[in-house]
Write a protein that holds these residues in place. Structure first.
Motif, PDB file in Angstrom:
ATOM      1  N   ASP A   1       0.880  -1.164   0.000  1.00 49.93           N
ATOM      2  CA  ASP A   1       0.000   0.000   0.000  1.00 49.93           C
ATOM      3  C   ASP A   1       0.921   1.217   0.000  1.00 49.93           C
ATOM      4  N   VAL A   2       1.069   1.843  -1.180  1.00 48.77           N
ATOM      5  CA  VAL A   2       2.078   2.882  -1.366  1.00 48.77           C
ATOM      6  C   VAL A   2       1.448   4.270  -1.366  1.00 48.77           C
ATOM      7  N   THR A   3       2.039   5.175  -0.604  1.00 47.80           N
ATOM      8  CA  THR A   3       1.686   6.588  -0.637  1.00 47.80           C
ATOM      9  C   THR A   3       2.871   7.358  -1.194  1.00 47.80           C
ATOM     10  N   SER A   4       2.669   8.057  -2.304  1.00 52.22           N
ATOM     11  CA  SER A   4       3.707   8.916  -2.879  1.00 52.22           C
ATOM     12  C   SER A   4       3.393  10.357  -2.505  1.00 52.22           C
ATOM     13  N   ILE A   5       4.276  10.981  -1.758  1.00 51.11           N
ATOM     14  CA  ILE A   5       3.991  12.317  -1.235  1.00 51.11           C
ATOM     15  C   ILE A   5       3.943  13.353  -2.348  1.00 51.11           C
ATOM     16  N   ILE A   6       4.873  13.309  -3.280  1.00 48.09           N
ATOM     17  CA  ILE A   6       4.842  14.224  -4.420  1.00 48.09           C
ATOM     18  C   ILE A   6       4.415  13.411  -5.639  1.00 48.09           C
ATOM     19  N   SER A   7       3.231  13.712  -6.146  1.00 48.00           N
ATOM     20  CA  SER A   7       2.701  12.937  -7.267  1.00 48.00           C
ATOM     21  C   SER A   7       2.113  13.801  -8.369  1.00 48.00           C
ATOM     22  N   ASP A   8       2.059  15.102  -8.175  1.00 45.18           N
ATOM     23  CA  ASP A   8       1.495  16.001  -9.177  1.00 45.18           C
ATOM     24  C   ASP A   8       2.570  16.338 -10.209  1.00 45.18           C
ATOM     25  N   PRO A   9       2.358  15.986 -11.485  1.00 51.12           N
ATOM     26  CA  PRO A   9       3.379  16.265 -12.498  1.00 51.12           C
ATOM     27  C   PRO A   9       3.619  17.751 -12.723  1.00 51.12           C
ATOM     28  N   ASP A  10       2.704  18.601 -12.260  1.00 48.61           N
ATOM     29  CA  ASP A  10       2.886  20.042 -12.399  1.00 48.61           C
ATOM     30  C   ASP A  10       3.553  20.662 -11.178  1.00 48.61           C
ATOM     31  N   GLN A  11       3.831  19.856 -10.155  1.00 43.30           N
ATOM     32  CA  GLN A  11       4.421  20.355  -8.922  1.00 43.30           C
ATOM     33  C   GLN A  11       5.940  20.442  -9.048  1.00 43.30           C
ATOM     34  N   ASP A  12       6.479  21.611  -8.717  1.00 45.48           N
ATOM     35  CA  ASP A  12       7.931  21.744  -8.630  1.00 45.48           C
ATOM     36  C   ASP A  12       8.365  21.137  -7.305  1.00 45.48           C
ATOM     37  N   PRO A  13       9.091  20.011  -7.327  1.00 43.74           N
ATOM     38  CA  PRO A  13       9.464  19.357  -6.068  1.00 43.74           C
ATOM     39  C   PRO A  13      10.240  20.259  -5.123  1.00 43.74           C
ATOM     40  N   HIS A  14      10.978  21.222  -5.669  1.00 49.18           N
ATOM     41  CA  HIS A  14      11.791  22.080  -4.818  1.00 49.18           C
ATOM     42  C   HIS A  14      10.951  23.044  -3.974  1.00 49.18           C
ATOM     43  N   SER A  15       9.719  23.272  -4.367  1.00 51.04           N
ATOM     44  CA  SER A  15       8.877  24.205  -3.619  1.00 51.04           C
ATOM     45  C   SER A  15       7.731  23.502  -2.911  1.00 51.04           C
ATOM     46  N   PHE A  16       7.819  22.187  -2.807  1.00 54.76           N
ATOM     47  CA  PHE A  16       6.744  21.396  -2.209  1.00 54.76           C
ATOM     48  C   PHE A  16       6.626  21.662  -0.711  1.00 54.76           C
ATOM     49  N   GLU A  17       5.393  21.727  -0.213  1.00 58.51           N
ATOM     50  CA  GLU A  17       5.133  21.875   1.215  1.00 58.51           C
ATOM     51  C   GLU A  17       4.381  20.656   1.720  1.00 58.51           C
ATOM     52  N   ALA A  18       5.007  19.928   2.629  1.00 60.01           N
ATOM     53  CA  ALA A  18       4.378  18.741   3.203  1.00 60.01           C
ATOM     54  C   ALA A  18       3.272  19.143   4.160  1.00 60.01           C
ATOM     55  N   ASN A  19       2.351  18.206   4.458  1.00 60.44           N
ATOM     56  CA  ASN A  19       1.219  18.526   5.318  1.00 60.44           C
ATOM     57  C   ASN A  19       0.968  17.406   6.322  1.00 60.44           C
ATOM     58  N   THR A  20      -0.103  17.557   7.086  1.00 56.23           N
ATOM     59  CA  THR A  20      -0.383  16.589   8.152  1.00 56.23           C
ATOM     60  C   THR A  20      -0.750  15.216   7.611  1.00 56.23           C
ATOM     61  N   GLN A  21      -1.360  15.153   6.433  1.00 54.97           N
ATOM     62  CA  GLN A  21      -1.661  13.850   5.837  1.00 54.97           C
ATOM     63  C   GLN A  21      -0.373  13.095   5.517  1.00 54.97           C
ATOM     64  N   ASN A  22       0.647  13.834   5.020  1.00 49.39           N
ATOM     65  CA  ASN A  22       1.942  13.215   4.759  1.00 49.39           C
ATOM     66  C   ASN A  22       2.549  12.680   6.051  1.00 49.39           C
ATOM     67  N   GLN A  23       2.465  13.478   7.102  1.00 47.41           N
ATOM     68  CA  GLN A  23       3.003  13.060   8.401  1.00 47.41           C
ATOM     69  C   GLN A  23       2.288  11.815   8.920  1.00 47.41           C
ATOM     70  N   LEU A  24       0.983  11.775   8.749  1.00 47.23           N
ATOM     71  CA  LEU A  24       0.208  10.625   9.213  1.00 47.23           C
ATOM     72  C   LEU A  24       0.623   9.361   8.460  1.00 47.23           C
ATOM     73  N   ALA A  25       0.774   9.467   7.136  1.00 47.72           N
ATOM     74  CA  ALA A  25       1.190   8.306   6.352  1.00 47.72           C
ATOM     75  C   ALA A  25       2.559   7.806   6.798  1.00 47.72           C
ATOM     76  N   LEU A  26       3.472   8.742   7.046  1.00 51.90           N
ATOM     77  CA  LEU A  26       4.805   8.352   7.493  1.00 51.90           C
ATOM     78  C   LEU A  26       4.774   7.681   8.860  1.00 51.90           C
ATOM     79  N   SER A  27       3.862   8.119   9.706  1.00 50.97           N
ATOM     80  CA  SER A  27       3.798   7.541  11.050  1.00 50.97           C
ATOM     81  C   SER A  27       3.371   6.074  11.029  1.00 50.97           C
ATOM     82  N   LYS A  28       2.730   5.638   9.935  1.00 53.17           N
ATOM     83  CA  LYS A  28       2.237   4.264   9.832  1.00 53.17           C
ATOM     84  C   LYS A  28       3.101   3.387   8.929  1.00 53.17           C
ATOM     85  N   ALA A  29       4.092   3.986   8.270  1.00 54.11           N
ATOM     86  CA  ALA A  29       4.854   3.259   7.253  1.00 54.11           C
ATOM     87  C   ALA A  29       5.790   2.223   7.860  1.00 54.11           C
TER      88      ALA A  29
END
Length: 312
Positions: free
Chosen positions: A67-95
């Protein structure tokens, strides 16, 4: 000059972590179907990848057992300016397994793991797995997913980590990784074909994103380092360096421009325009998977586009 680029993916704020308890309290509807789906999901190995590049590789190796969660998945998103959020933190806490690029590209993964106190997750750092280091006096190119020998090593590490998390499926994960690596070998063969036909020919870039691929193909980057480094750092290029770069195209000193389409700006657009005005092919590349592509299909398209631009 720093070893790694100074731009960093943005970090989740500590204050937002307080929201996590509320995010994880959703209740099951009680219907048999949803209960069964929840049970099936719970039996899979939970994996978090910093980008959909590593997420897709993991899915090819893990199949329906992950069950894979990819934090950056939007092809229009510049990875260098990405801002993580609480959903990302929650996924990491269960990984059980976490895959990051490393090399300064996605430092937010390490910080969120520490903040979430998930010390049991197995962390795979692609740059560390690669064994690569910065050249003497130069910048380190952290875009190691364009380097197929590195990706092959990462595939082995992913298979091993998944097998540790789910020993009953370890043999299947190893077999899938071998199949994946066989296909990577086919991509390396394509690079060798380009090298045989075009060794030593010059290309231009806007950022060092594709350099592992172009170097393996025997091509020589003619772009001034000051240009590509400034663009990657988000800085303006000096007029002198910009003119020096533009002359590569007006003077037809390169056979193609391999252009990072994900982080374009006014100065990179000038370079693209100069290439097109001179009739020099432009090959767009990205840092994350385009919609509808898997890793192998994406890289196949990139290599084929380079070969076509060179006249193969």
């Amino acid at each position: 000059m720093s070893t790694f680029p100074s731009r960093r993916l943005a970090l989740i704020t500590g204050a937002s972590l307080a929201l996590l308890a509320g995010c994880d309290n959703s209740s099951d509807s009680g219907h048999d179907g949803s209960t069964a789906r929840a049970a099936t999901s719970a039996s899979k190995v939970k994996v978090v990848a910093s980008t959909n590049v590593y997420g897709d590789i993991t899915e090819q190796i893990g199949g329906d057992k992950v069950d894979v969660t990819s934090i950056i998945s939007d092809p229009d998103q510049d990875p260098h300016s990405f801002e993580a959020n609480t959903q990302n933190q929650l996924a990491l806490s269960k990984a059980k397994v976490v895959i990051e690029n490393g090399g300064g590209y996605d430092d937010f993964i390490d910080r969120m793991l520490k903040s979430g106190d998930n010390s049991s997750a197995e962390l795979i750092n692609a740059v560390e797995v690669s064994g690569k280091a910065a050249p003497n006096g130069g910048e380190f190119n952290e875009h190691v997913w364009y380097d197929f020998p590195t990706v092959s090593k990462v595939a082995d590490r992913i298979a091993a980590a998944l097998g540790k998390a789910d020993p009953a499926e370890a043999a299947a994960f190893t077999k899938n990784a071998e199949t994946f690596k066989d296909k990577l070998a086919g991509l390396e063969a394509k690079e060798a074909d380009i090298k045989k036909a075009h060794r030593g020919q010059g290309i231009g870039i806007t950022e060092p994103v594709p350099l592992y691929l172009t170097e393996a193909s025997g091509l020589v980057n003619k772009t001034p380092a000051e240009f590509s480094e400034a663009i990657e750092e988000g800085n303006d290029v000096s007029p002198k360096i910009l003119q020096e770069t533009l002359k590569l195209y007006s003077g037809k000193q390169v056979k193609a421009l391999v252009y990072n389409a994900q982080t374009s700006g006014a100065q990179t657009e000038k370079v693209k325009d100069a290439a097109e005005a001179a009739g020099i092919p432009v090959v767009p590349v990205t840092e994350t998977l385009p919609d509808g592509k898997d890793y192998l299909g994406w890289m196949t398209a990139n290599i084929d586009a380079v070969a076509t631009a060179l006249g193969k």
